[in-house]
Design an enzyme around this catalytic site. Structure first.
Site, mmCIF file in Angstrom:
data_model
loop_
_atom_site.group_PDB
_atom_site.id
_atom_site.type_symbol
_atom_site.label_atom_id
_atom_site.label_comp_id
_atom_site.label_asym_id
_atom_site.label_seq_id
_atom_site.Cartn_x
_atom_site.Cartn_y
_atom_site.Cartn_z
ATOM 1 N N LYS A 247 5.090 6.253 -0.011
ATOM 2 C CA LYS A 247 4.455 6.265 -1.308
ATOM 3 C C LYS A 247 2.931 6.297 -1.161
ATOM 4 C CE LYS A 247 8.005 3.043 -2.813
ATOM 5 N NZ LYS A 247 8.264 1.617 -3.092
ATOM 6 N N GLY A 248 2.475 5.935 0.043
ATOM 7 C CA GLY A 248 1.044 5.685 0.235
ATOM 8 C C GLY A 248 0.121 6.831 -0.097
ATOM 9 N N ASP B 164 -1.073 9.135 4.045
ATOM 10 C CA ASP B 164 -2.090 8.112 3.811
ATOM 11 C C ASP B 164 -2.805 7.790 5.129
ATOM 12 O OD1 ASP B 164 0.166 6.870 4.937
ATOM 13 O OD2 ASP B 164 0.218 5.209 3.519
ATOM 14 N N ASP C 293 -1.320 6.463 12.216
ATOM 15 C CA ASP C 293 -1.648 5.327 13.082
ATOM 16 C C ASP C 293 -1.181 5.663 14.506
ATOM 17 O OD1 ASP C 293 -2.201 2.775 14.016
ATOM 18 O OD2 ASP C 293 -0.623 1.776 12.906
ATOM 19 N N ASP D 207 -0.859 -0.063 0.993
ATOM 20 C CA ASP D 207 -0.327 -1.355 0.564
ATOM 21 C C ASP D 207 -0.316 -2.392 1.676
ATOM 22 O OD1 ASP D 207 1.852 0.009 2.005
ATOM 23 O OD2 ASP D 207 3.061 -1.691 1.347
HETATM 24 P P1 IMP Z 1 2.558 5.569 12.365
HETATM 25 O O1 IMP Z 1 1.484 6.632 12.450
HETATM 26 O O2 IMP Z 1 3.928 6.112 12.631
HETATM 27 O O3 IMP Z 1 2.244 4.402 13.255
HETATM 28 O O4 IMP Z 1 2.653 4.978 10.903
HETATM 29 C C1 IMP Z 1 1.680 5.093 9.969
HETATM 30 C C2 IMP Z 1 2.158 4.356 8.740
HETATM 31 O O5 IMP Z 1 1.994 2.930 8.907
HETATM 32 C C3 IMP Z 1 1.304 4.725 7.540
HETATM 33 O O6 IMP Z 1 1.833 5.834 6.834
HETATM 34 C C4 IMP Z 1 1.331 3.444 6.732
HETATM 35 O O7 IMP Z 1 2.474 3.426 5.897
HETATM 36 C C5 IMP Z 1 1.453 2.344 7.750
HETATM 37 N N1 IMP Z 1 0.104 1.813 8.068
HETATM 38 C C6 IMP Z 1 -0.564 1.926 9.241
HETATM 39 N N2 IMP Z 1 -1.774 1.345 9.167
HETATM 40 C C7 IMP Z 1 -1.891 0.851 7.902
HETATM 41 C C8 IMP Z 1 -2.961 0.170 7.192
HETATM 42 O O8 IMP Z 1 -4.071 -0.091 7.712
HETATM 43 N N3 IMP Z 1 -2.702 -0.156 5.898
HETATM 44 C C9 IMP Z 1 -1.516 0.135 5.280
HETATM 45 N N4 IMP Z 1 -0.513 0.794 5.902
HETATM 46 C C10 IMP Z 1 -0.695 1.150 7.201
HETATM 47 MG MG MG Z 2 3.106 6.089 5.174
#
Ligand code: IMP
Ligand code: MG
Length: 197
Positions: free
Chosen positions: A40-41, A100, A103, A158
């Site tokens: 949803k972000g 959004d 990471d 969020d």
């Molecule tokens: P990754 O790239 O698979 O590690 O996941 C990224 C997801 O983790 C993003 O789409 C967010 O939903 C969540 N996420 C990572 N860092 C943050 C943050 O600083 N605030 C809120 N959500 C985060």
């Molecule tokens: Mg996300």
């Protein structure tokens, strides 16, 4: 230590999202891209991005996807399940995945593999926040709003489902304290909390 501080104001976000929209419009001139928003972000980012693109003069399609990670969030496995799929085919389309935050990159890497199999003409990633130093995959973000490694909330992002509707991006300095007392950030909603300073 303050629990949280404003990292990007509404004005800074507005200007940066406008610049990203301009870059997308330049690179996709004459095309009608399909923007895939990952729920949803990314919805608030998407809403602003497409309006800037419309103002610049580009027609776009939008579609939505929802994914969820298997296993504990603290131990990203890279195994992701599609909870809600797209309604449109991708064959021959210029597709932009709008996220959004990227990471570790595990979720978007999984998504890109799944979407590549649907034969888009091009497939790019546009993320509001790029946590590049935290990446554990070789994924590169093609269009990044801000490079940042802090834990952020607001503007769609969020913490345990809350704070998505704060108009600016706020860095949470003490995530552990907020996890213990989730209401600790409520004062951010008080009038004049400075989102636009
Ligand atoms: P990754 O790239 O698979 O590690 O996941 C990224 C997801 O983790 C993003 O789409 C967010 O939903 C969540 N996420 C990572 N860092 C943050 C943050 O600083 N605030 C809120 N959500 C985060
Ligand atoms: Mg996300």
């Amino acid at each position: 230590m303050a629990l949280a501080e404003i990292r990007y104001t509404q004005n800074q976000i507005h200007d940066r999202v406008h610049d990203l929209a301009a870059e997308l419009c330049t690179n996709l001139e004459g095309q009608r891209p399909l923007l895939v928003s990952v729920l949803k972000g990314s919805v608030i980012f998407l809403a602003d991005l497409v309006r800037h693109m419309g103002q610049i003069g580009m027609d776009v399609d939008v579609d939505f996807m929802s994914i969820s990670a298997y296993g504990a969030e603290s131990e990203p496995s890279g195994v992701v399940r599609i909870v809600k799929d797209l309604e449109q085919p991708l064959d021959g389309r210029h597709v932009i995945v709008v996220e959004d935050i990227v990471d570790t990159g595990l979720s978007v890497s999984y998504l890109l593999r799944a979407l590549t199999a649907r034969n888009p003409r091009t497939l790019r990633v546009c993320a509001l926040i790029d946590k590049a130093v935290r990446r554990i995959t070789d994924l590169e973000v093609d269009y990044a709003g801000f490079i940042c490694e802090e834990f952020l909330i607001g503007y769609g992002l969020d913490f345990q489902g809350r704070y998505r509707n704060l108009p600016c991006l706020i860095a949470v300095k003490d995530v552990a304290a907020v996890a213990i007392e989730p209401g600790a950030l409520e004062r951010l909603f008080e009038k004049g909390h400075g989102c636009n300073e």
